[in-house]
Design a protein around this motif. Structure first.
Motif, PDB file in Angstrom:
ATOM      1  N   SER A   1       0.814  -1.200   0.000  1.00  0.00           N
ATOM      2  CA  SER A   1       0.000   0.000   0.000  1.00  0.00           C
ATOM      3  C   SER A   1       0.854   1.259   0.000  1.00  0.00           C
ATOM      4  O   SER A   1       0.464   2.291  -0.485  1.00  0.00           O
ATOM      5  CB  SER A   1      -0.930  -0.001   1.208  1.00  0.00           C
ATOM      6  OG  SER A   1      -1.733   1.148   1.191  1.00  0.00           O
ATOM      7  N   PHE A   2       2.088   1.172   0.581  1.00  0.00           N
ATOM      8  CA  PHE A   2       2.958   2.331   0.621  1.00  0.00           C
ATOM      9  C   PHE A   2       3.903   2.391  -0.573  1.00  0.00           C
ATOM     10  O   PHE A   2       4.664   3.333  -0.723  1.00  0.00           O
ATOM     11  CB  PHE A   2       3.784   2.331   1.914  1.00  0.00           C
ATOM     12  CG  PHE A   2       2.936   2.476   3.149  1.00  0.00           C
ATOM     13  CD1 PHE A   2       2.228   3.635   3.383  1.00  0.00           C
ATOM     14  CD2 PHE A   2       2.853   1.445   4.056  1.00  0.00           C
ATOM     15  CE1 PHE A   2       1.446   3.766   4.512  1.00  0.00           C
ATOM     16  CE2 PHE A   2       2.073   1.565   5.191  1.00  0.00           C
ATOM     17  CZ  PHE A   2       1.368   2.736   5.425  1.00  0.00           C
ATOM     18  N   GLY A   3       3.906   1.364  -1.402  1.00  0.00           N
ATOM     19  CA  GLY A   3       4.714   1.402  -2.608  1.00  0.00           C
ATOM     20  C   GLY A   3       6.152   0.956  -2.432  1.00  0.00           C
ATOM     21  O   GLY A   3       6.996   1.243  -3.271  1.00  0.00           O
ATOM     22  N   PHE A   4       6.469   0.266  -1.340  1.00  0.00           N
ATOM     23  CA  PHE A   4       7.822  -0.250  -1.165  1.00  0.00           C
ATOM     24  C   PHE A   4       7.765  -1.558  -0.395  1.00  0.00           C
ATOM     25  O   PHE A   4       6.780  -1.883   0.238  1.00  0.00           O
ATOM     26  CB  PHE A   4       8.724   0.765  -0.443  1.00  0.00           C
ATOM     27  CG  PHE A   4       8.164   1.268   0.871  1.00  0.00           C
ATOM     28  CD1 PHE A   4       8.260   0.508   2.022  1.00  0.00           C
ATOM     29  CD2 PHE A   4       7.549   2.515   0.933  1.00  0.00           C
ATOM     30  CE1 PHE A   4       7.754   0.974   3.227  1.00  0.00           C
ATOM     31  CE2 PHE A   4       7.038   2.980   2.141  1.00  0.00           C
ATOM     32  CZ  PHE A   4       7.150   2.212   3.286  1.00  0.00           C
ATOM     33  N   ASN A   5       8.876  -2.315  -0.472  1.00  0.00           N
ATOM     34  CA  ASN A   5       8.953  -3.587   0.225  1.00  0.00           C
ATOM     35  C   ASN A   5       9.231  -3.365   1.703  1.00  0.00           C
ATOM     36  O   ASN A   5       9.971  -2.462   2.087  1.00  0.00           O
ATOM     37  CB  ASN A   5      10.046  -4.468  -0.381  1.00  0.00           C
ATOM     38  CG  ASN A   5       9.708  -4.893  -1.791  1.00  0.00           C
ATOM     39  OD1 ASN A   5       8.542  -5.108  -2.119  1.00  0.00           O
ATOM     40  ND2 ASN A   5      10.726  -5.008  -2.640  1.00  0.00           N
ATOM     41  N   PHE A   6       8.642  -4.219   2.542  1.00  0.00           N
ATOM     42  CA  PHE A   6       8.829  -4.117   3.982  1.00  0.00           C
ATOM     43  C   PHE A   6       9.984  -4.994   4.422  1.00  0.00           C
ATOM     44  O   PHE A   6      10.018  -6.192   4.145  1.00  0.00           O
ATOM     45  CB  PHE A   6       7.547  -4.552   4.699  1.00  0.00           C
ATOM     46  CG  PHE A   6       7.670  -4.575   6.200  1.00  0.00           C
ATOM     47  CD1 PHE A   6       7.720  -3.398   6.918  1.00  0.00           C
ATOM     48  CD2 PHE A   6       7.747  -5.782   6.885  1.00  0.00           C
ATOM     49  CE1 PHE A   6       7.843  -3.410   8.293  1.00  0.00           C
ATOM     50  CE2 PHE A   6       7.866  -5.809   8.264  1.00  0.00           C
ATOM     51  CZ  PHE A   6       7.912  -4.615   8.971  1.00  0.00           C
ATOM     52  N   ASN A   7      10.977  -4.390   5.078  1.00  0.00           N
ATOM     53  CA  ASN A   7      12.105  -5.123   5.644  1.00  0.00           C
ATOM     54  C   ASN A   7      11.986  -5.077   7.162  1.00  0.00           C
ATOM     55  O   ASN A   7      12.093  -4.007   7.763  1.00  0.00           O
ATOM     56  CB  ASN A   7      13.440  -4.511   5.199  1.00  0.00           C
ATOM     57  CG  ASN A   7      13.666  -4.670   3.717  1.00  0.00           C
ATOM     58  OD1 ASN A   7      13.449  -5.736   3.154  1.00  0.00           O
ATOM     59  ND2 ASN A   7      14.098  -3.599   3.061  1.00  0.00           N
ATOM     60  N   HIS A   8      11.753  -6.236   7.761  1.00  0.00           N
ATOM     61  CA  HIS A   8      11.484  -6.271   9.200  1.00  0.00           C
ATOM     62  C   HIS A   8      12.720  -5.920  10.016  1.00  0.00           C
ATOM     63  O   HIS A   8      13.845  -6.248   9.655  1.00  0.00           O
ATOM     64  CB  HIS A   8      10.987  -7.659   9.611  1.00  0.00           C
ATOM     65  CG  HIS A   8      10.670  -7.750  11.068  1.00  0.00           C
ATOM     66  ND1 HIS A   8       9.625  -7.050  11.635  1.00  0.00           N
ATOM     67  CD2 HIS A   8      11.276  -8.419  12.078  1.00  0.00           C
ATOM     68  CE1 HIS A   8       9.593  -7.302  12.938  1.00  0.00           C
ATOM     69  NE2 HIS A   8      10.579  -8.131  13.220  1.00  0.00           N
ATOM     70  N   ASN A   9      12.491  -5.223  11.124  1.00  0.00           N
ATOM     71  CA  ASN A   9      13.538  -4.944  12.097  1.00  0.00           C
ATOM     72  C   ASN A   9      12.914  -5.030  13.490  1.00  0.00           C
ATOM     73  O   ASN A   9      11.697  -4.887  13.644  1.00  0.00           O
ATOM     74  CB  ASN A   9      14.143  -3.558  11.858  1.00  0.00           C
ATOM     75  CG  ASN A   9      15.403  -3.332  12.678  1.00  0.00           C
ATOM     76  OD1 ASN A   9      16.295  -4.182  12.704  1.00  0.00           O
ATOM     77  ND2 ASN A   9      15.480  -2.199  13.342  1.00  0.00           N
ATOM     78  N   TRP A  10      13.729  -5.248  14.503  1.00  0.00           N
ATOM     79  CA  TRP A  10      13.213  -5.473  15.859  1.00  0.00           C
ATOM     80  C   TRP A  10      12.367  -4.318  16.372  1.00  0.00           C
ATOM     81  O   TRP A  10      11.428  -4.521  17.147  1.00  0.00           O
ATOM     82  CB  TRP A  10      14.369  -5.747  16.826  1.00  0.00           C
ATOM     83  CG  TRP A  10      15.302  -4.571  16.990  1.00  0.00           C
ATOM     84  CD1 TRP A  10      16.454  -4.354  16.292  1.00  0.00           C
ATOM     85  CD2 TRP A  10      15.153  -3.470  17.892  1.00  0.00           C
ATOM     86  NE1 TRP A  10      17.029  -3.166  16.692  1.00  0.00           N
ATOM     87  CE2 TRP A  10      16.258  -2.608  17.674  1.00  0.00           C
ATOM     88  CE3 TRP A  10      14.205  -3.120  18.853  1.00  0.00           C
ATOM     89  CZ2 TRP A  10      16.433  -1.427  18.389  1.00  0.00           C
ATOM     90  CZ3 TRP A  10      14.369  -1.936  19.558  1.00  0.00           C
ATOM     91  CH2 TRP A  10      15.475  -1.104  19.335  1.00  0.00           C
ATOM     92  N   HIS A  11      12.685  -3.081  15.946  1.00  0.00           N
ATOM     93  CA  HIS A  11      11.962  -1.940  16.526  1.00  0.00           C
ATOM     94  C   HIS A  11      10.498  -1.900  16.085  1.00  0.00           C
ATOM     95  O   HIS A  11       9.666  -1.333  16.783  1.00  0.00           O
ATOM     96  CB  HIS A  11      12.667  -0.623  16.184  1.00  0.00           C
ATOM     97  CG  HIS A  11      12.460  -0.136  14.793  1.00  0.00           C
ATOM     98  ND1 HIS A  11      13.122  -0.653  13.698  1.00  0.00           N
ATOM     99  CD2 HIS A  11      11.644   0.845  14.301  1.00  0.00           C
ATOM    100  CE1 HIS A  11      12.742  -0.014  12.611  1.00  0.00           C
ATOM    101  NE2 HIS A  11      11.846   0.898  12.947  1.00  0.00           N
ATOM    102  N   PHE A  12      10.176  -2.539  14.947  1.00  0.00           N
ATOM    103  CA  PHE A  12       8.775  -2.587  14.522  1.00  0.00           C
ATOM    104  C   PHE A  12       7.936  -3.377  15.528  1.00  0.00           C
ATOM    105  O   PHE A  12       6.810  -3.006  15.840  1.00  0.00           O
ATOM    106  CB  PHE A  12       8.645  -3.210  13.131  1.00  0.00           C
ATOM    107  CG  PHE A  12       9.230  -2.382  12.032  1.00  0.00           C
ATOM    108  CD1 PHE A  12       8.780  -1.087  11.799  1.00  0.00           C
ATOM    109  CD2 PHE A  12      10.229  -2.878  11.218  1.00  0.00           C
ATOM    110  CE1 PHE A  12       9.308  -0.314  10.784  1.00  0.00           C
ATOM    111  CE2 PHE A  12      10.765  -2.111  10.204  1.00  0.00           C
ATOM    112  CZ  PHE A  12      10.311  -0.816   9.993  1.00  0.00           C
ATOM    113  N   PRO A  37      14.381   9.740  11.927  1.00  0.00           N
ATOM    114  CA  PRO A  37      13.697   9.699  10.619  1.00  0.00           C
ATOM    115  C   PRO A  37      14.052   8.430   9.849  1.00  0.00           C
ATOM    116  O   PRO A  37      15.121   7.846  10.048  1.00  0.00           O
ATOM    117  CB  PRO A  37      14.244  10.937   9.898  1.00  0.00           C
ATOM    118  CG  PRO A  37      14.809  11.810  10.961  1.00  0.00           C
ATOM    119  CD  PRO A  37      15.277  10.899  12.048  1.00  0.00           C
ATOM    120  N   GLY A  38      13.133   8.012   8.990  1.00  0.00           N
ATOM    121  CA  GLY A  38      13.387   6.848   8.154  1.00  0.00           C
ATOM    122  C   GLY A  38      13.207   5.522   8.864  1.00  0.00           C
ATOM    123  O   GLY A  38      13.650   4.483   8.369  1.00  0.00           O
ATOM    124  N   SER A  39      12.556   5.550  10.031  1.00  0.00           N
ATOM    125  CA  SER A  39      12.379   4.323  10.819  1.00  0.00           C
ATOM    126  C   SER A  39      10.996   3.707  10.662  1.00  0.00           C
ATOM    127  O   SER A  39      10.658   2.767  11.372  1.00  0.00           O
ATOM    128  CB  SER A  39      12.632   4.612  12.305  1.00  0.00           C
ATOM    129  OG  SER A  39      13.919   5.133  12.508  1.00  0.00           O
TER     130      SER A  39
END
Length: 199
Positions: A1-12, A37-39
């Motif tokens: 939906s946001f137009g980019f691939n999701f790369n998982h990280n622990w902070h999510f 920013p960018g997180s």
């Protein structure tokens, strides 16, 4: 939906756990989240929580603010777009009220709504949360101050007053929650003032 691939990280996972505590009413006080920013903070907290909260209960009410109205409008517009996605409709069949079809303000058929505002902008006439006694929307502030304004005492004070006076007065009840998410910019930025106040 946001137009980019999701790369998982622990902070999510940490962010989502905290937001889930808000939604299931374990977290009952205003919260500050400081993150660079960018997180993915806007996607998960500002845009995602608004869409998720509306999905759970289409009568929930949100006020979404940022340093400028145009930025806040991007957030509410993207939340609205998610509500219109087929995958979201399968999970949460939310019907939109077509009488308010703008980026700044949208409503559901169940009288839920989300309104966007910039720091210092007009929020009178709107409230977040409802008198249900459980999570029913919230006020979300995403970057209340531009980095370039962090050296201005006037801008710092304007952002602090908007958060702790204008927005605080828009709670439907004292139980309604405010979330501030931002990068730290100054010792007395909005996050600093909120933490000093005991958030």
């Amino acid at each position: 939906s946001f137009g980019f691939n999701f790369n998982h990280n622990w902070h999510f996972r940490v962010l989502c756990k905290k937001l889930e505590e808000v939604v299931i009413w374990e977290q009952k006080k205003d919260i500050v989240i400081n993150i660079p920013p960018g997180s993915g903070k806007s996607e998960i907290i500002t845009i995602g929580l608004t869409a998720y909260g509306m999905g759970l209960d289409p009568s929930n009410k949100f006020i979404v603010t940022s340093y400028g109205l145009e930025t806040a409008e991007v957030f509410t517009a993207q939340s609205k777009d998610i509500l219109s996605e087929d995958w979201h409709k399968e999970l949460f069949p939310v019907t939109m009220d077509r009488s308010t079809n703008s980026k700044k303000h949208f409503k559901t058929s169940k009288k839920g709504e989300a309104i966007a505002a910039g720091t210092g902008g007009k929020v009178t006439g709107f409230r977040f949360g409802t008198a249900k006694g459980y999570f029913s929307g919230c006020g979300i502030t995403d970057d209340p101050l531009k980095a370039s304004d962090s050296s201005s005492d006037t801008k710092l004070k304007e952002a602090e007053l908007f958060q702790n006076q204008s927005l605080a007065n828009r709670k439907m009840t004292s139980d309604a929650i405010k979330i501030v998410v931002m990068q730290r910019l100054h010792e007395v930025d909005v996050a600093g003032c909120c933490l000093e106040a005991g958030w």
